[in-house]
Motif scaffolding. Sequence first.
Motif, PDB file in Angstrom:
ATOM      1  N   GLU A 105      -4.743   5.615 -13.196  1.00  0.00           N
ATOM      2  CA  GLU A 105      -5.310   4.547 -12.367  1.00  0.00           C
ATOM      3  C   GLU A 105      -4.633   4.459 -11.006  1.00  0.00           C
ATOM      4  N   ASP A 106      -3.414   4.960 -10.903  1.00  0.00           N
ATOM      5  CA  ASP A 106      -2.720   4.918  -9.612  1.00  0.00           C
ATOM      6  C   ASP A 106      -3.516   5.647  -8.538  1.00  0.00           C
ATOM      7  N   HIS A 107      -4.145   6.772  -8.912  1.00  0.00           N
ATOM      8  CA  HIS A 107      -4.952   7.520  -7.936  1.00  0.00           C
ATOM      9  C   HIS A 107      -6.153   6.686  -7.485  1.00  0.00           C
ATOM     10  N   GLN A 108      -6.720   5.932  -8.414  1.00  0.00           N
ATOM     11  CA  GLN A 108      -7.841   5.065  -8.053  1.00  0.00           C
ATOM     12  C   GLN A 108      -7.380   3.962  -7.103  1.00  0.00           C
ATOM     13  N   ASN A 109      -6.189   3.402  -7.373  1.00  0.00           N
ATOM     14  CA  ASN A 109      -5.666   2.355  -6.485  1.00  0.00           C
ATOM     15  C   ASN A 109      -5.425   2.895  -5.087  1.00  0.00           C
ATOM     16  N   VAL A 110      -4.905   4.129  -5.004  1.00  0.00           N
ATOM     17  CA  VAL A 110      -4.721   4.765  -3.698  1.00  0.00           C
ATOM     18  C   VAL A 110      -6.066   4.913  -2.989  1.00  0.00           C
ATOM     19  N   GLY A 111      -7.089   5.293  -3.749  1.00  0.00           N
ATOM     20  CA  GLY A 111      -8.410   5.440  -3.167  1.00  0.00           C
ATOM     21  C   GLY A 111      -8.974   4.120  -2.660  1.00  0.00           C
ATOM     22  N   ILE A 112      -8.758   3.038  -3.403  1.00  0.00           N
ATOM     23  CA  ILE A 112      -9.254   1.723  -2.984  1.00  0.00           C
ATOM     24  C   ILE A 112      -8.604   1.308  -1.673  1.00  0.00           C
ATOM     25  N   VAL A 113      -7.281   1.478  -1.593  1.00  0.00           N
ATOM     26  CA  VAL A 113      -6.574   1.103  -0.366  1.00  0.00           C
ATOM     27  C   VAL A 113      -7.050   1.951   0.808  1.00  0.00           C
ATOM     28  N   ALA A 160      -0.245  -3.629  -9.564  1.00  0.00           N
ATOM     29  CA  ALA A 160      -0.197  -2.333  -8.877  1.00  0.00           C
ATOM     30  C   ALA A 160      -0.954  -2.366  -7.551  1.00  0.00           C
ATOM     31  N   LEU A 161      -2.143  -2.994  -7.546  1.00  0.00           N
ATOM     32  CA  LEU A 161      -2.985  -2.955  -6.340  1.00  0.00           C
ATOM     33  C   LEU A 161      -2.459  -3.883  -5.258  1.00  0.00           C
ATOM     34  N   GLU A 162      -2.093  -5.105  -5.606  1.00  0.00           N
ATOM     35  CA  GLU A 162      -1.668  -6.067  -4.586  1.00  0.00           C
ATOM     36  C   GLU A 162      -0.420  -5.594  -3.854  1.00  0.00           C
ATOM     37  N   LEU A 163       0.439  -4.871  -4.546  1.00  0.00           N
ATOM     38  CA  LEU A 163       1.616  -4.310  -3.884  1.00  0.00           C
ATOM     39  C   LEU A 163       1.195  -3.312  -2.819  1.00  0.00           C
ATOM     40  N   ARG A 164       0.241  -2.462  -3.140  1.00  0.00           N
ATOM     41  CA  ARG A 164      -0.250  -1.481  -2.158  1.00  0.00           C
ATOM     42  C   ARG A 164      -1.001  -2.172  -1.024  1.00  0.00           C
TER      43      ARG A 164
END
Length: 818
Positions: free
Chosen positions: A139-147, A174-178
Amino acid sequence: MLAASAHGSAILLIGRTLTKFYQHVLSLTFAVKEINGDVNILPNITLGFNIYDNYNDAQLTYRTTMNLLFKSQRLVPNYECETQGKLTAVIGALASKASFRMAQILSLYKIPQLTYGSVPLIKNEVKQLPFFYRMVPSEDHQNVGIVNLLKHFGWTWVGLFVTDDDNGEHFLQALELRLSRHGICSEFTERIPPQEYLHTLNEMELKLKKFIKFFNHMTSNIFVCYGNTFSLMFLWYFAGEMPRDMKMTFPGKVWVITAQADFIIASISRHRDLQMFQGAIAFRIHSNEPPGFQEYLRTIKPDWAEGDNFLKEFWVEAFGCSLPDPRLPYVITGSCTRNDRLENLAAPLFQMQMTGPSYSVYNAVYVLAYAIQAMHSFRPTGREILYEQKEKNKDFQPWKLHRFLQEISFNNSAGDRVSFNDEREVRGGFDITNLVTFPNRSFHNVKIGWVNPEAPEDQLFVLHGDMITWHRDFNQALPLSVCSDSCHRGYQKKKKEGDKFCCYDCDLCPEGKISNKSDTDDCLQCPEDQYPNRDRDQCIPKVIKFLSYEEPLGKALAGVALSFSLVTVLVLGSFIKHRDTPIVKANNRELTYTLLVSLLLCFLSTFLFLGKPGKLTCLLQQPVFGMVFSVAVSCVLAKTITVVLAFLATKPGSHLRKWVGKRVATSVVLSSSLIQAGICVIWVGTFPPFPDLDLHSVTEVIIMQCNAGSVLMFYLVLAYMALLSIISFTVAFLARKLPDTFNEAKFITFSMLIFCSVWVSFVPTYLSTKGTYMVAVEIFSILASTGGVFCCIFLPKCYMMVFKPELNSREQLLRRKY
């Protein structure tokens, strides 16, 4: 026979079948059929499979998992009965909770489990499940993609919808930190109720009303939506139950949907209106099209497989037809016909292209096949030979696959590389699609980009924004979503008290600073040799400036100094020519010459202040000025003292006759000048003046000037000059009415009054000016004070010598005295 079992995830939902999910089953059967028909893969082994549905129920998940392990009429844990093949591994499930429930049992028996749903795992959980593999990327890769998606379009003000469970909390952390790291903040975080709300209509109705009211106050245009298959049904109930008048007035939003939510989007449009989600951008598990898969789907018929218990339910739901009583021999009757084919179904019901979860199931089957092949091809060495001989007569143990699963790496038939990383996650990324909806409740997903962590850095995130179809309310213009308007160049952000950091005002950059790009947090300080332009969006090089002869002010001052110098020379020449006349001989002729020469040097010293400062000019500038002025004032003081002594010496019986003469005047001039000379020598020897650049006094220019070296010594020189002038003024003032024909005290009083007035006003004026005007003020003070002394003392005498020469005789002077 070895059995590879797949664990399906809820094909039924609230009394009806999610037809999209049936493709997961077909992708498994297609992969098994390919492998069993390939002589290069497991030539002497046939793969079999059992498929179970847990209906998204915890108890059924545990029950079906136990059935996989110990199948019999009556469940007896740890006893294997009536097996149709040895269980090798388990593929499943789609939902993360179901996957963990299965893992709790399968890990006890060290059976490899390959899940094909997106499962957010923490590193500690990975260590606790050593036989757990994920066929989907992290899911980290997805979060990177969202940002990256939000940054790509400049969206800094977003709303977050997440499921109210552990997975939702993990996603938020994870997302709010990014987001905060990249200057993006959330307007709100709304937690979607769990699945239980779908079964309590009263509570759901209350929640919907509250949700609609809350929805009307959103200012962000971007909603990020995360959730599992079932809890996200709430949003679609919200879309379906929204009042009709509100649907017409509700503003369009851009929904950014994660891969977990995308599972359900593809399955409910037949029963819900998706127009609200027109233009949504969805992250989907990467998929590709294995050769022959669509041809395989075209062969599927209701009587295709006798053991497929899902097919009939799927067919009835997908085609909306009826089938005969299952107790009778299966013959197609009723509304269902033999002409019904999967390719005839609309995309919302069934896709012919392989979806992301189906692609993960397809790859999982091949991973197991290649791992089994590698295990059977393994040739032990050393101690491993002894160990294999001991294990030779024992049954196959699934845990042995673990070693080979970790090292698996192959290219599948679609051309993609399949392998695991250190966290036992399949390497790969996510596809980015655009949801295009139609009035008939159908839709189409258009691939517009991807996130691939294995690609080069410039290909890590790729998005084709020109391919996106936005919600109709945006009129195909790029949607904007910011809390505050962008701060233009020349301005900086100023945080609004009590609001999030994305909400700010725009303030003009402070003096000396610029911002050369929009939305600057802090303005940049210009280098010392540059200054901001009027708009404060760029730095301009400063011009080096000094008081030069080419400037009007420089020309004027130089002209005045030269004029006074020439006049002084003429007066000196005149005094030398008439040196034997009474008016010149009175009050010490040599002292008069010395005073004229010192005044001439005072006028000429102003040229040290004009032009480009150099080492020599700076070294001489202030000391020369201090010395010649001290000599001039000393001469004036000596003249005054001479007048006083001359008057006192004329009194009967005075003892001051012996002091009348040149000795007293010479002593006064020398002693006074030597003290100033000593101060100047100490100044030059310790802190000598030097050329310097003043970068800060004037904003737009660099002032090239002479640095005094020691401000204390500079003001000490001025103070000593002030002391001499005050003494001269005092003595002259007291002697101004002495009855003497040759008394100069009155003129000296006026000259010292002018001199003191000029230098008293010099100090505050000098300190309040900047740049070349400081030099101009000092030059003007020199010229004014010197000119005042010169005019008051010598102009009356020159007038008498030039215009009244007949009066410049001893007889006339004595007669005037009488």
